[in-house]
Scaffold this active site. Structure first.
Site, PDB file in Angstrom:
ATOM      1  N   ASN A 219      32.205 113.042  98.657  1.00  0.00           N
ATOM      2  CA  ASN A 219      32.584 112.587  97.710  1.00  0.00           C
ATOM      3  C   ASN A 219      33.756 112.449  97.652  1.00  0.00           C
ATOM      4  OD1 ASN A 219      31.821 110.893  96.102  1.00  0.00           O
ATOM      5  ND2 ASN A 219      30.964 112.597  94.145  1.00  0.00           N
TER       6      ASN A 219
ATOM      7  N   HIS B 186      39.101 111.170 100.027  1.00  0.00           N
ATOM      8  CA  HIS B 186      38.088 111.833  99.953  1.00  0.00           C
ATOM      9  C   HIS B 186      37.318 112.942 100.793  1.00  0.00           C
ATOM     10  CE1 HIS B 186      33.772 110.063 100.407  1.00  0.00           C
ATOM     11  NE2 HIS B 186      33.893 111.108 101.921  1.00  0.00           N
ATOM     12  N   CYS B 187      36.605 113.576 100.285  1.00  0.00           N
ATOM     13  CA  CYS B 187      36.627 114.832 100.973  1.00  0.00           C
ATOM     14  C   CYS B 187      34.737 115.124 101.428  1.00  0.00           C
ATOM     15  CB  CYS B 187      36.810 116.406 100.046  1.00  0.00           C
ATOM     16  SG  CYS B 187      36.378 117.812 100.139  1.00  0.00           S
ATOM     17  N   PRO B 188      35.761 115.301 102.986  1.00  0.00           N
ATOM     18  CA  PRO B 188      33.920 115.668 103.389  1.00  0.00           C
ATOM     19  C   PRO B 188      33.149 116.688 103.275  1.00  0.00           C
ATOM     20  CG  PRO B 188      36.264 115.589 105.008  1.00  0.00           C
ATOM     21  CD  PRO B 188      36.431 115.597 103.673  1.00  0.00           C
TER      22      PRO B 188
END
Ligand SMILES: [Zn+2]
Ligand SMILES: [Zn+2]
EC number: 2.3.1.225
Length: 299
Positions: A162, A156-158
């Site tokens: 997403n 999960h990439c802030p």
């Protein structure tokens, strides 16, 4: 960049005959059908806004401190065009990575009818997610930020607010690539600007005062260096995990390989689309992944 919640390792594994779908109540879907995919996570939204702000700051310094005051019009026009094009592609890739459903598994599909329809063989194991009450296809993982199970979840990439999964990995890779390219381009231009301005009168170099110019350029240097290192490492890691067909989570968990091994080129096509074309570099081209059966179970 990596947010891997610990509860991924606590998936409930049950044989089909022990699945008790009636005991599972899926959480309500806050997103009405047909609306755009967007994760309502404060931290992720803040990080995405910071990303845009940093790109726009670089745009401002490149245009108004370096290129527009320059008397070399050809140099300014070519560099302005290249930089703006790369920045536009970076932001477009960011939008698509953020707003594309990364491969969410339908919520609450762990019903008796659905499990029966899978026609599982005796001894075949399916995985059920206790949080979204869904039957997880192989290689799917639950993300606690997205509150969904995501097919081929990488992490999960802030920064893009997403998950990076099966359906949006291409846009994420393009985002890291274009950010690395604009960072490199900005650093080269700052280098030339300093060289040029040491030779000439400082006042002719920029419409801002010399101290302001130096501060703006040094900040751009820091930003460029930081992001060049960060995004090029991320780009390399992503391309490596695509070529080896192993997601970030699978590498961390050192999962045993249960899926068929394909060539590196086939794996690249699976993410960027068939066949190889200019569309691979475009965030506007949706890859035709020729998807295999999304419900493949472990035997
Ligand atoms: Zn789940
Ligand atoms: Zn997520």
């Amino acid at each position: 960049m990596m947010l891997i919640p610990a509860h991924h390792f606590r998936d409930i594994e049950r044989k089909p005959e022990y699945l008790q779908p009636e005991k599972c109540i899926p959480p309500p879907d806050s997103r009405p059908a047909g609306t755009m995919w967007f994760i309502r996570d404060g931290c992720g939204i803040a990080c995405a806004i910071v990303t845009w702000f940093l790109v726009l700051y670089a745009e401002f310094v490149v245009l108004f401190v370096m290129l527009i005051p320059s008397r070399d019009y050809v140099y300014s026009a070519i560099n302005g065009l290249v930089f703006n094009l790369l920045a536009f592609l970076a932001l477009a890739s960011h939008c698509r990575a953020m707003l594309t459903d990364p491969g969410a598994v339908p919520k609450g599909n762990a019903t008796k009818e659905f499990i029966e329809s899978l026609q599982l063989k005796p001894g075949q194991v399916v995985y059920k997610c206790p949080k979204c009450c869904s039957i997880k296809p192989d290689r799917a993982h639950h993300c606690s930020v997205c509150k969904r199970c995501i097919r081929k979840m990488d992490h999960h990439c802030p920064w893009v607010n997403n998950c990076v999964g099966e359906n949006n990995q291409k846009y994420f890779v393009l985002f890291t690539m274009y950010i690395a390219l604009i960072s490199l381009h900005a650093l080269i231009m700052v280098g030339f600007h300093f060289l040029h301005c040491f030779e000439e009168d400082w006042t002719k170099c920029s419409s801002f005062s010399p101290p302001t110019t130096v501060i703006l350029l040094i900040l751009l240097c820091f930003e460029g260096l930081l992001f060049l290192i960060f995004t090029s490492v991320m780009f390399g890691t992503q391309v490596h995990s695509i070529c080896t067909d192993e997601t970030g989570i699978e590498q961390l968990k050192k999962e045993e390989r249960r899926w068929a091994k394909k060539t590196k080129w086939m794996n690249m096509k699976a993410v960027f689309g068939h066949p190889f074309s200019l569309g691979w570099a475009s965030p506007f081209a949706t890859p035709d992944q020729g998807k295999a059966d999304p419900y493949q179970y472990v035997v």
